[in-house]
Each structure stands twice: as structure tokens, then as C-alpha cells.
Design an enzyme around this catalytic site. Structure first.
Site, PDB file in Angstrom:
ATOM      1  N   LYS A  21       0.834  -1.205   0.000  1.00  0.00           N
ATOM      2  CA  LYS A  21       0.000   0.000   0.000  1.00  0.00           C
ATOM      3  C   LYS A  21       0.873   1.262   0.000  1.00  0.00           C
ATOM      4  O   LYS A  21       0.658   2.179  -0.804  1.00  0.00           O
ATOM      5  CB  LYS A  21      -0.911  -0.036   1.239  1.00  0.00           C
ATOM      6  CG  LYS A  21      -1.854   1.128   1.371  1.00  0.00           C
ATOM      7  CD  LYS A  21      -3.072   0.736   2.168  1.00  0.00           C
ATOM      8  CE  LYS A  21      -2.924   0.849   3.668  1.00  0.00           C
ATOM      9  NZ  LYS A  21      -2.870   2.249   4.139  1.00  0.00           N
ATOM     10  N   ARG A 120      -8.533  12.605  12.369  1.00  0.00           N
ATOM     11  CA  ARG A 120      -7.096  12.373  12.567  1.00  0.00           C
ATOM     12  C   ARG A 120      -6.297  13.693  12.549  1.00  0.00           C
ATOM     13  O   ARG A 120      -6.637  14.612  11.837  1.00  0.00           O
ATOM     14  CB  ARG A 120      -6.600  11.373  11.523  1.00  0.00           C
ATOM     15  CG  ARG A 120      -7.324  10.042  11.717  1.00  0.00           C
ATOM     16  CD  ARG A 120      -6.860   8.990  10.769  1.00  0.00           C
ATOM     17  NE  ARG A 120      -5.477   8.625  10.990  1.00  0.00           N
ATOM     18  CZ  ARG A 120      -4.811   7.791  10.204  1.00  0.00           C
ATOM     19  NH1 ARG A 120      -5.395   7.265   9.147  1.00  0.00           N
ATOM     20  NH2 ARG A 120      -3.558   7.494  10.458  1.00  0.00           N
ATOM     21  N   SER A 165       7.065   9.745  12.056  1.00  0.00           N
ATOM     22  CA  SER A 165       5.984   9.507  11.096  1.00  0.00           C
ATOM     23  C   SER A 165       6.504   9.594   9.671  1.00  0.00           C
ATOM     24  O   SER A 165       7.000  10.636   9.228  1.00  0.00           O
ATOM     25  CB  SER A 165       4.868  10.544  11.294  1.00  0.00           C
ATOM     26  OG  SER A 165       4.036  10.554  10.141  1.00  0.00           O
ATOM     27  N   ASP A 312       2.019  -0.945  12.170  1.00  0.00           N
ATOM     28  CA  ASP A 312       0.750  -1.392  11.580  1.00  0.00           C
ATOM     29  C   ASP A 312       0.440  -2.852  11.912  1.00  0.00           C
ATOM     30  O   ASP A 312      -0.678  -3.321  11.681  1.00  0.00           O
ATOM     31  CB  ASP A 312       0.779  -1.207  10.057  1.00  0.00           C
ATOM     32  CG  ASP A 312       0.713   0.272   9.664  1.00  0.00           C
ATOM     33  OD1 ASP A 312       0.341   1.101  10.519  1.00  0.00           O
ATOM     34  OD2 ASP A 312       1.040   0.586   8.513  1.00  0.00           O
ATOM     35  N   ARG A 343      -6.361   2.332  18.046  1.00  0.00           N
ATOM     36  CA  ARG A 343      -6.080   0.884  17.994  1.00  0.00           C
ATOM     37  C   ARG A 343      -5.734   0.290  19.354  1.00  0.00           C
ATOM     38  O   ARG A 343      -5.865  -0.927  19.530  1.00  0.00           O
ATOM     39  CB  ARG A 343      -4.977   0.591  16.964  1.00  0.00           C
ATOM     40  CG  ARG A 343      -5.487   0.734  15.544  1.00  0.00           C
ATOM     41  CD  ARG A 343      -4.462   0.382  14.487  1.00  0.00           C
ATOM     42  NE  ARG A 343      -5.087   0.474  13.167  1.00  0.00           N
ATOM     43  CZ  ARG A 343      -4.427   0.597  12.017  1.00  0.00           C
ATOM     44  NH1 ARG A 343      -3.107   0.624  12.009  1.00  0.00           N
ATOM     45  NH2 ARG A 343      -5.087   0.667  10.876  1.00  0.00           N
ATOM     46  N   ARG A 384      -7.327  -2.889   9.732  1.00  0.00           N
ATOM     47  CA  ARG A 384      -6.365  -3.786  10.397  1.00  0.00           C
ATOM     48  C   ARG A 384      -6.953  -4.393  11.673  1.00  0.00           C
ATOM     49  O   ARG A 384      -6.598  -5.501  12.057  1.00  0.00           O
ATOM     50  CB  ARG A 384      -5.057  -3.051  10.684  1.00  0.00           C
ATOM     51  CG  ARG A 384      -4.388  -2.557   9.403  1.00  0.00           C
ATOM     52  CD  ARG A 384      -2.891  -2.394   9.524  1.00  0.00           C
ATOM     53  NE  ARG A 384      -2.406  -1.551   8.439  1.00  0.00           N
ATOM     54  CZ  ARG A 384      -2.156  -1.973   7.196  1.00  0.00           C
ATOM     55  NH1 ARG A 384      -2.328  -3.247   6.889  1.00  0.00           N
ATOM     56  NH2 ARG A 384      -1.723  -1.137   6.275  1.00  0.00           N
TER      57      ARG A 384
HETATM   58  C1  S3P Z   1       2.407   5.022   6.331  1.00  0.00           C
HETATM   59  C2  S3P Z   1       3.015   5.453   7.493  1.00  0.00           C
HETATM   60  C3  S3P Z   1       2.546   5.072   8.836  1.00  0.00           C
HETATM   61  C4  S3P Z   1       1.625   3.856   8.766  1.00  0.00           C
HETATM   62  C5  S3P Z   1       0.597   3.977   7.678  1.00  0.00           C
HETATM   63  C6  S3P Z   1       1.265   4.117   6.332  1.00  0.00           C
HETATM   64  C7  S3P Z   1       2.966   5.489   5.057  1.00  0.00           C
HETATM   65  O1  S3P Z   1       1.822   6.139   9.404  1.00  0.00           O
HETATM   66  O2  S3P Z   1       1.013   3.634   9.997  1.00  0.00           O
HETATM   67  O3  S3P Z   1      -0.242   2.852   7.657  1.00  0.00           O
HETATM   68  O4  S3P Z   1       2.640   4.911   3.991  1.00  0.00           O
HETATM   69  O5  S3P Z   1       3.757   6.437   5.074  1.00  0.00           O
HETATM   70  P1  S3P Z   1       2.552   7.366  10.176  1.00  0.00           P
HETATM   71  O6  S3P Z   1       3.381   8.106   9.211  1.00  0.00           O
HETATM   72  O7  S3P Z   1       1.408   8.201  10.712  1.00  0.00           O
HETATM   73  O8  S3P Z   1       3.368   6.744  11.257  1.00  0.00           O
END
Ligand code: S3P
Length: 432
Positions: A21, A120, A165, A312, A343, A384
């Protein structure tokens, strides 16, 4: 949709999971601002990545293709002003990464999402993009979507991320392509680096030195991208098999980017037998065949630097911890509270409803392993969480019914069929 998942004696088989993804989103977005055509093979045609394609379409990008092939007609850095608000659906990655690109566009745009996404926090992207000179307003209570973004020429900045993040890091790096010099992001802990790898593949001038990543405005050229299977989707099958003695499950062609493999480290530490073979690298991303053998697992501590690399997968890890021997303590994971659902709250409450002994903590939970009775739980609108509870059904003493299971389409089309394939029979029944 409701699914009822029945306990199985063991899981066996060799399967493939849908495309990654995170990599699919990035290939589409970076392809859109590159010049020339980008072809993406193995693209995840699930709701989140379709939201990205819809938004790009509304920004004037021509998208073609069929099944897991997507062809992006790159427009170069300047996109078309959209005539209506963009809709990121349930996808935080779509909203936060696109915010970085929109911050560099000479127009005002709005981006919104579904009920979950509108709860969010977006201040984490607003803050750095504002420092770079974009005007970004959160139209929902000051920090939540919709976002209204007035972009233009940006300033290069040095930005130290207050939270680990990848989405925020990526938004700043993408905005950095529109800066007037170098933009540097400093991470507190390494997070998934797919944006960095994808930008380099497309020819961006990007440098990494430890936790510092710098990008300068660069010409991007369309590429042929191959997307490996998503380790976060494979994790549901790997975790279920790891927790059921006598199981042998192999996942072929799955991404093993080291910023994502925390789940493999955690499963190994819990006592699972893991084997990684046939390693290859395609489009700058490593992938492999991952095989797992089931054992009686043991409880462990999960905290510190591994957390962003397993973030995740923590919902399904919590589920198998409930049938492991001893105690599992998850900490440093307060980010879980601001995902598609809270979660920590949803997993702890659901596991308790299924008979587990779980204590919630602000930044994680304590799970005292034993048996899961089975019962009825709700997915809380979180893909999830739905799949983690489906795994609980495979491992419990009695069936588990998960309501709201249609949310699985966000990231793992074919989940039910793939579980049936390794469970060796009608382990899952779906009803409207
Ligand atoms: C993601 C980053 C993560 C992850 C999300 C996908 C991404 O989130 O939990 O499912 O593709 O950059 P955060 O950047 O908020 O940690």
C-alpha cells in the site's frame, strides 16, 4: 458485512498477497509529478490507493490501466487546479503526502476524507508546510481535516520531526521538491523510507546521512515500477501461522524493506520459526519469500526503536500475544491511538470481549497470554482491526464474528479467500 471465522487446527500453504500500500501510493503520486509515463505493476487496487488515484485524476492526471497495472500520465511538477474538494476517503497517506505536493502548487485546494480521517491530526503536516511558506488551514477544529491549502513557491527548511511519522517526513520531502533550496528532515527514529527510495528511482537529488534526509528541487522522469506484496498484509497470515503449532505458511514476493520488518523480528523473538529466501531487489525495494512455522509462542516486550517498524502490525501481534505463554508488554506506541481507529482502545476492548486478559496503557497494553474463547467484536471502521480479529477467530476455542468487516477492502482485497486457502477449508463465512 459480517464475517464469522472458525478455529483451525493448522494453517498451510504458499500464497501471494496484494501489492504494498505505501509503495503503491508513492509510485502514483511521484509518477504524477514526473514528466512522461509511469507504469506501475503490482499496484494495490484497494480503496486507499484508489482514493489516491481519484485525487490525482481530479488534479488533471490521466490514469489508465487494468487490474494491478496502472499507467500514470505524468504532468510534471505543476498539477491542474481541482474544481471540487479532493476526497482522500479513509487514507491518511493520501491526505498527508498529497498535502506536501499541494503546498507547492500555485492554487488553493481543499482535501477532505471520511469520518475516521476527519478525526485524525493534521497539525503534524500543517506545521512544517507553514514553515515552508504554504498556507494550510485545518477546517475541522483547528487540527483536523478538511485541509485548505494555498500553495506556491516554498522555502527550503531544516525540519526536525516531533513524531516518528513516515507520512509527515514524506509530506515535507515532497514539498521540498518545490523549495528554493535544500530541504532537510531529521527523524527521531527511522521510519519507512519508501518515499526516499521512490524519489531516487525517479531521479531526484536526495541524500541520506543517518537520520538526516535532504532533497533539492529536481526533475523527475517517469519510470517502470514493480510493487512487491505488502508485508503488513502478509503479517496477518504469518502471525496466525506462527501462533498455531504445526502450521507452515509461505508468502511469495513480499516486501522486506528493513524499515518495515519489525514484525519478523517480533515473531522470531516470540519463538516463531522464520525463513527468508529468494531475495531480490526491484524498483529500489527489496523483496523475498518469507516462510513461517508455527510454535507455542511466548510473551515479549515490544518498545523503543522497533515500534515504528511494526506499528501497523501491532493489532495482530496483540492478538497472538493473547494465545502465547506469558506476558506481552507493548509500550512507546501511543501513535496507535491516532490511526484509523484508536487501535489501543479497540484491540484491548475486543480482545477482552473474546476472553483475553488485557490492560490498556496510554502508550500500549499488557496482554497476559492464555486462551481466547471466541465471541463477537466490531471492526470499529478499521481494516487492520477487522483482520486482526479474524485471526483471533482462527486461534480461539470458538468462532469469532467480526461486524463491519467490509473495511478490509481498504488494504487487502481477497483477504477472506487467502485465509481460506491457508486454512484449508471454509474457515470464514461472510454474510451481509
Ligand atoms: C504510512 C506510514 C505510517 C503507517 C501507515 C502508512 C505510510 O503512518 O502507519 O499505515 O505509507 O507512510 P505514520 O506516518 O502516521 O506513522
Amino acid at each position: 458485512m459480517e464475517i464469522t471465522v472458525n478455529p483451525v487446527a493448522r494453517l498451510q500453504g504458499r500464497v501471494r498477497v496484494p501489492g504494498d500500500k505505501s509503495i503503491s501510493h508513492r509510485a502514483a503520486m511521484i509518477g504524477a509529478i514526473a514528466s512522461g509515463r509511469t507504469t506501475i505493476r503490482g499496484f494495490l487496487r484497494a480503496d486507499d490507493c484508489l482514493s489516491t488515484l481519484d485525487c490525482l485524476g481530479a488534479l488533471g492526471v490521466v490514469i489508465e490501466g487494468d487490474r494491478d497495472l496502472v499507467v500514470i500520465g505524468g504532468k510534471g511538477p505543476r498539477l491542474r487546479e481541482p474544481s471540487a474538494p479532493l476526497d482522500a476517503g479513509n487514507s491518511g497517506t493520501t491526505m498527508r503526502l498529497l498535502a506536501g505536493i499541494l503546498a507547492g502548487q500555485p492554487f488553493t485546494s481543499e482535501i477532505t476524507g471520511d469520518e475516521s480521517l476527519r478525526r485524525r491530526p493534521m497539525d503534524r503536516v500543517i506545521e512544517p508546510l507553514a514553515q515552508m511558506g504554504a498556507r494550510v488551514e485545518a477546517l475541522g477544529d483547528g487540527r483536523c481535516p478538511p485541509l485548505r491549502i494555498t500553495g506556491g513557491r516554498l522555502r527550503g527548511v531544516v525540519y526536525r520531526l516531533p513524531v516518528a511519522s513516515a507520512q509527515v517526513k514524506s509530506a515535507v520531502l515532497l514539498a521540498g521538491l518545490y523549495g528554493d533550496g535544500t530541504t532537510t528532515v531529521i527523524e527521531p527514529v527511522s521510519t519507512r523510507d519508501h518515499t526516499e527510495r521512490m524519489l531516487q528511482l525517479f531521479g531526484a537529488r536526495l541524500r541520506r546521512e543517518g537520520e538526516r534526509i535532504s532533497v533539492t528541487p529536481s526533475e523527475l522522469t517517469g519510470q517502470q515500477v514493480e510493487v512487491p506484496g505488502d508485508l503488513s498484509s502478509a503479517a496477518f497470515l504469518l502471525a496466525a501461522a506462527a501462533a498455531r503449532s504445526g502450521s507452515e505458511v509461505t508468502i511469495v514476493d513480499v516486501g522486506i524493506n528493513p524499515t518495515r520488518t519489525g514484525v519478523l523480528e517480533v515473531l522470531a523473538k516470540m519463538g516463531a520459526a522464520l525463513e527468508v529466501g529468494n531475495r531480490v531487489e526491484r524498483s529500489g525495494e527489496p523483496s523475498a519469500t518469507v516462510a513461517v512455522g508455527g510454535r507455542q509462542l511466548k510473551g515479549i516486550r515490544i518498545d523503543g526503536d522497533v515500534v515504528p517498524r511494526v506499528i501497523d502490525e501491532l493489532p495482530v501481534i496483540a492478538v497472538i500475544a493473547a494465545v502465547a505463554g506469558g506476558e506481552t508488554v507493548i509500550s512507546d506506541a501511543s501513535e496507535l491511538r491516532v490511526k484509523e481507529s484508536d487501535r489501543i482502545g479497540t484491540i484491548a476492548a475486543g480482545l477482552r470481549a473474546l476472553g483475553a486478559d488485557v490492560t490498556e496503557r496510554p502508550d500500549g497494553m499488557v496482554i497476559r497470554g492464555g486462551r481466547l474463547r471466541g465471541g463477537r467484536v466490531d471492526a470499529a471502521g478499521d481494516h487492520r482491526v477487522a483482520m486482526a480479529f479474524a485471526v483471533a477467530g482462527l486461534l480461539a476455542d470458538g468462532p469469532v464474528t467480526v461486524s463491519g468487516a467490509e473495511t478490509i477492502a481498504i488494504s487487502f482485497p481477497g483477504f477472506v479467500e487467502t485465509v481460506q486457502a491457508v486454512a484449508g477449508g471454509p474457515a470464514v463465512a461472510a454474510s451481509r
